[in-house]
Design an enzyme around this catalytic site. Structure first.
Site, short mmCIF file in Angstrom:
data_model
loop_
_atom_site.label_atom_id
_atom_site.label_comp_id
_atom_site.label_asym_id
_atom_site.label_seq_id
_atom_site.Cartn_x
_atom_site.Cartn_y
_atom_site.Cartn_z
N ASP A 12 -8.76 -13.59 -3.98
CA ASP A 12 -7.59 -12.96 -3.35
C ASP A 12 -6.66 -14.01 -2.72
OD1 ASP A 12 -5.83 -11.15 -2.25
OD2 ASP A 12 -7.39 -9.86 -1.40
N HIS B 292 -3.15 -10.06 -2.54
CA HIS B 292 -2.62 -8.72 -2.25
C HIS B 292 -1.45 -8.78 -1.27
CE1 HIS B 292 -5.56 -8.41 1.26
NE2 HIS B 292 -4.60 -7.67 1.77
N SER C 127 -5.32 -10.34 6.87
CA SER C 127 -5.35 -10.74 5.48
C SER C 127 -4.52 -12.00 5.29
CB SER C 127 -4.80 -9.64 4.59
OG SER C 127 -5.81 -8.73 4.32
N1 ARG Z 1 -8.90 -3.65 2.01
C1 ARG Z 1 -7.99 -4.76 2.11
C2 ARG Z 1 -6.91 -4.50 3.16
O1 ARG Z 1 -6.98 -3.55 3.88
C3 ARG Z 1 -7.41 -5.12 0.79
C4 ARG Z 1 -6.48 -4.11 0.20
C5 ARG Z 1 -5.90 -4.48 -1.14
N2 ARG Z 1 -6.79 -4.25 -2.27
C6 ARG Z 1 -6.95 -3.04 -2.94
N3 ARG Z 1 -7.79 -2.96 -3.93
N4 ARG Z 1 -6.27 -1.95 -2.61
O2 ARG Z 1 -5.77 -4.80 3.09
N1 ASP Z 2 -7.38 -6.16 4.08
C1 ASP Z 2 -6.85 -6.20 5.42
C2 ASP Z 2 -5.42 -6.76 5.47
O1 ASP Z 2 -4.67 -6.64 4.53
C3 ASP Z 2 -7.76 -6.94 6.32
C4 ASP Z 2 -8.71 -6.02 7.02
O2 ASP Z 2 -8.35 -4.86 7.30
O3 ASP Z 2 -9.81 -6.47 7.32
O4 ASP Z 2 -4.96 -7.23 6.48
#
Ligand code: ARG
Ligand code: ASP
Length: 721
Positions: free
Chosen positions: A237, A101, A656
């Site tokens: 990921d 991502h 991330s």
């Molecule tokens: N929750 C994670 C973060 O805050 C991954 C976000 C990307 N994935 C998604 N399905 N939107 O960045």
């Molecule tokens: N998914 C988050 C990021 O992109 C990581 C988190 O918030 O735990 O940095």
């Protein structure tokens, strides 16, 4: 779990003294099975802060192995990827791992109908196939240094806030100038502990970073928004890049003559396996946390700010989903937008749930009560800090309505795509500039007028319903008057007339310089944008800015007072997008009564979820085949490939792509998310509930090596069995 309910129960007792509270905390700490530790620690200060605890949990490295400026250390393998993610160098030829991502934008930018890397994945077969990415950087920290004395040297107690800020800004400028950052270097000075401490960071920035490999989206985002923020998880990921340098191994702009960068340090990889209770360490760039938040702010956030934002996004997501379900083209157009809106929407709900469940507001009140008593016992402190909490409370109350108006505006009016697009044109490339069409063609590719019109109606109504008339803007009032209060009629007119209704309409207007010049005066979307901005600039932002400056200075004093009052405790500064270490153990958790989660997932779970009819759960053929043939190589444990695991490291957004290391400093996975029940960790950390989610390095290598046969990539890594 049991401990948790005891705490809840006791917190609810009316007559509990703060001594009993302390006793409860001790009880929880002593008997808790999870020996996790809250905190995002400064690598330079590890020895003075948490090194001993880390060693007790299984860390084998010395502080110098982790952070040193005298010789290569683990910090030299940790990368700030682009502007917001973390990453890790894994080979002597500058190979870099980050999340899928995080590299998604790059993968997408190289994809076309002929080369659909999003669907098929991408694996460079030779160095010549590695794809350059203009604008992408990989940044290494050379060193950090405490420069508090230098920054604050001219500060005196009699200064106004304004004078103080000016003096600090001047000192920071002096420091940066004196260090004379070399070419491709940057020197940053950032406040810690709300401005009670300042650190300087010297970075080396590489700007030739090429795409080497990425799995299909169906692996890299497996589970999609459905599983986002959720454990158990089965997402691969990761994406793979390479840093290039000039012939002298120095950073350089992209050139075909550049060669793979030879890093000071790269991380070896361990596929020996991870067991429950094992030590884990996350090394990366968490962006922003607020653990010193007062009960007043936290209460405001979870009872007013987040609920309003969530409600507005729910409406917006429902509109998108309705159109996405009805039409495949719209589904593709709105996939990334939907994911963007949904990410914070889901997180905020998790934060509300988590703060309520951990009785976070009461925890902060308990801290404030204890603090007040400490102050009361000390005449000097009473003089210095006696009114502090009261002032902070008043500040939050005074700002609440303005915050609501500003948040609501951002979530509603600014979320109308044509209003936003009109605004961005005005600020970036005001008409009649022809560059506008270039920008426009990108915009219209993923735009649906029908979706936006529905969003317009829903969001205007939501703004009217939630925000008092004093903050309604003139254009809104005038148009509603013209349309006898009907937002629908207003929308009918705007969406029929606006030149932004389609690319063709805009092109036509711009083709004629005269009509293009008139655009600014006549265009309804621009009128809405300008009128809204004027209202914010007159009625919201000035007061909000003043209150937020006041908040920052009160908060600086509050943090200083806590550091002073609690000398025993070792504090860590809030995350501020600088390099940090957090540590913990691989451990499951219990999100609710009778439910316990194991800390590991496997390929079996992917096959269980497999469903070609559910977009988020389609499994690529190559992966199915490898699973059926049990083509696992050295990457299996107990006959199955591990996929993800969770641990008790305190992480945040920005972490991330962070490397997750075992006690020997070997890479065991890539951090990519947190569990939904633990998303409140930015404001309230609960060792029982907060987990970070990690893609197991064995799954990553299995995908690269066994499923897609990209041995070239695995071959240059140091893989330890
Ligand atoms: N929750 C994670 C973060 O805050 C991954 C976000 C990307 N994935 C998604 N399905 N939107 O960045
Ligand atoms: N998914 C988050 C990021 O992109 C990581 C988190 O918030 O735990 O940095």
């Amino acid at each position: 779990m049991q401990n948790h309910s005891i705490v809840n129960h006791l917190f609810n007792c009316k007559y509990m003294s703060r001594y009993r509270l302390t006793a409860v905390f001790l009880f929880v700490v002593m008997f808790s099975p999870v020996r996790a530790d809250e905190g995002m620690w400064i690598p330079l200060l590890l020895e003075q802060t948490r090194y001993r605890q880390m060693k007790e949990l299984g860390l084998k490295l010395s502080p110098e192995d982790i952070y040193s400026i005298n010789h290569a250390s683990l910090k030299d393998a940790v990368v700030l990827f682009g502007g917001g993610c973390s990453g890790v160098v894994v080979s002597a030829q500058g190979l870099l791992f980050t999340n899928y991502h995080c590299g998604y934008g790059q993968v997408q930018s190289h994809s076309s109908l002929e080369h659909d890397y999003l669907t098929d994945g991408f694996w460079a077969q030779s160095a010549g196939d590695e794809l350059p990415n203009p604008g992408l950087t990989a940044t290494f920290l050379e060193r950090m240094e405490d420069v508090t004395a230098e920054v604050l040297q001219r500060i005196t107690s009699g200064m106004t806030e304004r004078q103080r800020n000016d003096s600090i800004a001047a000192a920071v400028a002096r420091i940066v100038k004196a260090r004379q950052p070399a070419k491709h270097h940057r020197v940053d000075v950032k406040p810690l502990f709300g401005g009670n401490q300042y650190f300087m960071y010297v970075y080396e920035i590489f700007s030739d970073v090429r795409l080497v490999g990425a799995p299909p989206t169906a692996i890299g985002k497996f589970g999609g928004d459905t599983d986002n923020w959720i454990w158990p998880r089965h997402t691969g990921d990761f994406s793979i890049f390479r840093i290039y340098a000039d012939k002298n191994n120095q950073p350089a702009a992209y050139s075909p003559d550049n060669v793979p960068y030879q890093p000071r340090k790269y991380a070896p990889v361990s596929i020996a396996g991870i067991r429950e209770g094992d030590f884990t360490m996350v090394y990366g760039y968490p962006a922003a946390t607020d653990e010193f938040i007062t009960s007043y702010e936290l209460d405001y956030l979870i009872r007013q700010n987040y609920p309003l934002r969530v409600a507005l996004r729910t409406e917006r997501l429902e509109i998108m989903e309705r159109y996405m379900q009805a039409d495949a083209a719209t589904r593709i157009q709105y996939a990334a937008k939907h994911a963007g809106v949904s990410n914070a929407w889901k997180k905020w709900q998790g934060v509300i749930h988590g703060v309520q469940r951990a009785d976070g507001v009461k925890q902060k009140i308990a801290r404030e009560t204890a603090f007040s008593q400490q102050i009361a016992d000390n005449p000097q402190w009473s003089r210095d800090y006696g009114l502090l909490l009261e002032k902070m409370k008043n500040n939050v109350e005074a700002a609440a309505l303005l915050q609501q108006a500003s948040a609501c505006y951002a979530e509603s009016i600014t979320s109308i795509e044509l209003v936003k697009f009109a605004g961005s044109l005005l600020t970036d490339i005001p008409p009649p500039n022809q560059d506008l069409l270039k920008k426009a063609s990108g915009f219209y590719k993923d735009f649906s007028l029908a979706v936006d019109k529905d969003i317009f109606v829903a969001m205007m109504k939501a703004y009217l319903a939630n925000i008092p008339e004093a903050y309604h803007f003139e254009e809104m009032k005038a148009q509603l008057k013209r349309h006898k209060g009907s937002v629908e009629k207003w929308a009918d007119e705007v969406y029929a007339k606006s030149v932004f209704r389609s690319y063709q309409a805009l092109e036509k207007v711009l083709a004629n310089p005269k009509s293009a010049n008139k655009l600014i005066q006549k265009e309804p979307m621009i009128a809405i944008y300008l009128s809204g901005q004027a209202m914010l600039n007159e009625r919201v932002y000035p007061s909000l800015r003043r209150l937020s400056q006041e908040h920052d200075s009160l908060s600086r004093v509050y943090i200083a007072a806590q550091l002073q009052a609690d000398k025993e405790r070792i504090f860590y500064p809030n995350a501020n997008h600088t390099m940090r270490i957090s540590f913990g153990q691989t451990v499951g958790y219990s999100p609710s009564d009778a439910v316990t989660y194991q800390p590991f997932t496997t390929l079996e779970g992917i096959m269980e979820k497999d469903n070609p009819d559910i977009y988020d759960y389609r499994v690529p053929q190559a992966l199915k085949q490898a699973a059926e043939q049990k083509n696992f190589g050295q990457y299996a444990a107990n006959g199955m490939v591990p996929v993800c695991f969770i641990a008790s490291n305190h992480t945040s957004g920005g972490n991330s792509g962070s490397p997750v290391f075992n006690g020997n400093g070997e890479l065991i996975g890539l951090n990519f998310d947190r569990n939904w029940e633990g998303t409140m960790s930015d404001v309230v950390y609960d060792a029982e509930q907060c987990r970070n989610i990690i893609a197991d390095i064995r799954y990553i290598l299995f995908i690269v090596d066994k499923v897609y046969g990209a041995q070239r990539i695995v071959g240059e890594m140091e893989v330890r069995e």
